[in-house]
Design a protein around this motif. Structure first.
Motif, PDB file in Angstrom:
ATOM      1  N   HIS A 369       0.216 -16.298   2.189  1.00 29.70           N
ATOM      2  CA  HIS A 369       1.319 -15.772   2.986  1.00 29.70           C
ATOM      3  C   HIS A 369       2.644 -16.134   2.343  1.00 29.70           C
ATOM      4  O   HIS A 369       3.555 -16.634   2.993  1.00 29.70           O
ATOM      5  N   GLU A 370       2.772 -15.870   1.065  1.00 29.87           N
ATOM      6  CA  GLU A 370       4.012 -16.124   0.367  1.00 29.87           C
ATOM      7  C   GLU A 370       4.921 -14.900   0.497  1.00 29.87           C
ATOM      8  O   GLU A 370       4.459 -13.762   0.467  1.00 29.87           O
ATOM      9  N   GLY A 371       6.262 -15.129   0.633  1.00 32.19           N
ATOM     10  CA  GLY A 371       7.225 -14.045   0.749  1.00 32.19           C
ATOM     11  C   GLY A 371       7.388 -13.613   2.191  1.00 32.19           C
ATOM     12  O   GLY A 371       6.784 -14.174   3.119  1.00 32.19           O
ATOM     13  N   PRO A 372       8.226 -12.559   2.421  1.00 30.89           N
ATOM     14  CA  PRO A 372       8.456 -12.080   3.789  1.00 30.89           C
ATOM     15  C   PRO A 372       7.166 -11.605   4.430  1.00 30.89           C
ATOM     16  O   PRO A 372       6.377 -10.894   3.814  1.00 30.89           O
ATOM     17  N   ALA A 373       6.987 -11.984   5.663  1.00 29.18           N
ATOM     18  CA  ALA A 373       5.752 -11.634   6.358  1.00 29.18           C
ATOM     19  C   ALA A 373       5.655 -10.142   6.640  1.00 29.18           C
ATOM     20  O   ALA A 373       4.572  -9.599   6.768  1.00 29.18           O
ATOM     21  N   LEU A 378       2.551  -3.897   5.737  1.00 29.89           N
ATOM     22  CA  LEU A 378       2.687  -2.507   5.326  1.00 29.89           C
ATOM     23  C   LEU A 378       1.411  -2.015   4.665  1.00 29.89           C
ATOM     24  O   LEU A 378       0.886  -2.674   3.773  1.00 29.89           O
ATOM     25  N   PRO A 379       0.912  -0.843   5.073  1.00 29.84           N
ATOM     26  CA  PRO A 379      -0.303  -0.312   4.411  1.00 29.84           C
ATOM     27  C   PRO A 379       0.041   0.254   3.041  1.00 29.84           C
ATOM     28  O   PRO A 379       1.139   0.778   2.820  1.00 29.84           O
ATOM     29  N   CYS A 380      -0.871   0.185   2.139  1.00 26.85           N
ATOM     30  CA  CYS A 380      -0.707   0.709   0.789  1.00 26.85           C
ATOM     31  C   CYS A 380      -1.726   1.814   0.547  1.00 26.85           C
ATOM     32  O   CYS A 380      -2.895   1.675   0.927  1.00 26.85           O
TER      33      CYS A 380
END
Length: 455
Positions: A369-373, A378-380
């Motif tokens: 869980h690194e970076g903005p949650a 967001l789906p890819c």
């Protein structure tokens, strides 16, 4: 000790061999007259005579003399006992144990029957049969529900007739204490493994500690120094220690004494590992690891670290063991290992190598869980139709087609240049600039573009 290793090595084989462990040479091959598999082998001493006893799927007791006088490589068994041929086991024999003090031999079979033999005469001393553990549940002896997998004599108790002198494992994972005299009597029984079921038992040389192992890899040590000595017992013996030694079924135990001030326990499992432990459940090491230990130096032990495969897949200890734990005893729960610091956990490949870690290699890695949650939610999606990339014109080239691709024209009027909007990043031109030279260049470019559009 070498005979115990031999007994474990020939399980599920069709012949028995005597090996020189110094150079790996096979000294003799023991032939029992049939090709049925051998399940257990022990070494027995009767007075000054030494014998090797093999049992297995042939349902017979095969006795070989242990002598170095023979010059033949193959050795055949002695004639079978008369009682063994007439009134012996009706099912496959799974285990055998001997008491050199009382000259008794015990065998257990797949249908749950236990026969005590006299080593001197070969006659049957008594027959034992454990009752079903739960009469309300289905019980089919032919499906293995009644099988007695392991049995050991309490030889250190001598010839006393009031105490229990035989311990068996089975049926249904229950441990039974027996008195073989006066026809045989159950002194106590309990289930140390719960639903997992106990499949192996062993006692130390002094017969004061009982070790049990189950299918989930748990080891439990009980204090039996005074257990069932004066009569029957209704409660299990007090627990000395309990821990998870392996991740799979434990196949063999061996108490090791005389090499250190404390008694050690050697365990082998289906997870392809053999490990050494102290009597308190402290982890010493795994045979074959890169780092060596010194039995006389406790600082070289792996404790307080635990095997990594045990750490990553913890299984709760059976509730029956927790309820029987002696007050004040050293209870060791494997879940305490989850609270260990990172520096107490073995690194991958440092201490543990081999196929026993194959379930770790294929285990999915935990999500980070690194970076903005918000970006993790967001789906890819994968692009199916990718538009072709547009190449900019080469600097210095005045090719009209190349210029047209790099120039966006709103309106082209040669008479009114106020409505002309040109964006030429590569040429660095702007139509609003007042320089006459640049204006003439813009008009030339716009005229060329306008003619191309008309075509």
């Amino acid at each position: 000790f070498i005979w115990t290793v031999l007994a474990k090595a020939v399980v599920s084989t069709q012949s028995t061999g005597i090996w020189n462990y110094n150079n790996g040479q096979c000294l003799r091959t023991l032939k029992k007259g049939c090709n049925d598999e051998v399940t257990c082998v022990i070494h027995v001493t009767v007075s000054k005579n030494k014998y090797i006893v093999c049992v297995g799927w042939d349902r017979r007791i095969n006795v070989f003399t242990d002598t170095t006088d023979s010059i033949h490589h193959e050795q055949h068994a002695l004639p079978h006992w008369a009682d063994d041929e007439r009134r012996g086991h009706n099912e496959d024999i799974l285990a055998v144990a001997a008491n050199s003090v009382t000259n008794h031999l015990a065998t257990s079979s797949y249908d749950g029957e236990i026969i005590i033999w006299s080593l001197v005469s070969g006659h049957i001393f008594c027959r034992l049969k454990a009752p079903p553990p739960d009469p309300t549940k289905p019980y089919d002896p032919l499906e293995g529900d009644a099988a007695v997998s392991t049995l050991v004599f309490l030889s250190a108790r001598g010839t006393t007739r009031r105490a229990a002198n035989l311990v068996t494992c089975g049926p249904a994972g229950f441990v039974h204490f027996w008195n073989i005299y006066k026809g045989g009597k159950i002194m106590s029984h309990f289930n140390p493994g719960g639903e997992a079921g106990t499949n192996l038992i062993e006692v130390n040389v002094s017969n004061t500690v009982l070790a049990t192992g189950d299918a989930t890899g748990h080891v439990t040590l009980y204090n039996i120094s005074e257990y069932c000595r004066e009569g029957t017992e209704r409660s299990p013996p007090p627990v000395l220690s309990q821990w998870r030694a392996h991740t799979s079924l434990i196949q063999c135990f061996e108490f090791v004494s005389g090499v250190s001030p404390m008694e050690l326990l050697l365990t082998g499992s289906d997870d392809c590992s053999v490990r050494l432990w102290t009597g308190k459940g402290h982890y010493i090491g795994t045979l074959g690891q890169t780092t060596r230990w010194d039995i006389g130096n406790e600082e070289s032990y792996a404790h307080p670290r635990v095997p990594r495969d045990v750490l990553v897949e913890p299984i709760p200890i059976p509730e029956t063991v927790k309820a029987n734990t002696e007050e004040g005893s050293s209870y060791k729960d494997v879940r305490e290992a989850e609270l260990c610091e990172k520096d107490t956990i073995m690194e991958d490949g440092e201490q543990e190598q081999g196929t026993r870690l194959r379930h770790i290699k294929h285990k999915p890695l935990p999500k980070t869980h690194e970076g903005p949650a918000v970006y993790h939610s967001l789906p890819c999606f994968e692009l199916t139709d990718i538009p072709p990339s547009r190449h900019p014109p080469v600097t210095g080239s005045l090719d009209p087609l190349s210029i047209l691709e790099a120039v966006e024209i709103e309106s082209v009027h040669s008479e009114d240049l106020s409505n002309l909007r040109l964006y030429t990043p590569k040429l660095g031109l702007n139509a609003k600039q007042p320089t006459l030279k640049k204006m003439s260049t813009v008009v030339s470019i716009a005229t060329t573009a306008h003619n191309i559009i008309k075509r």
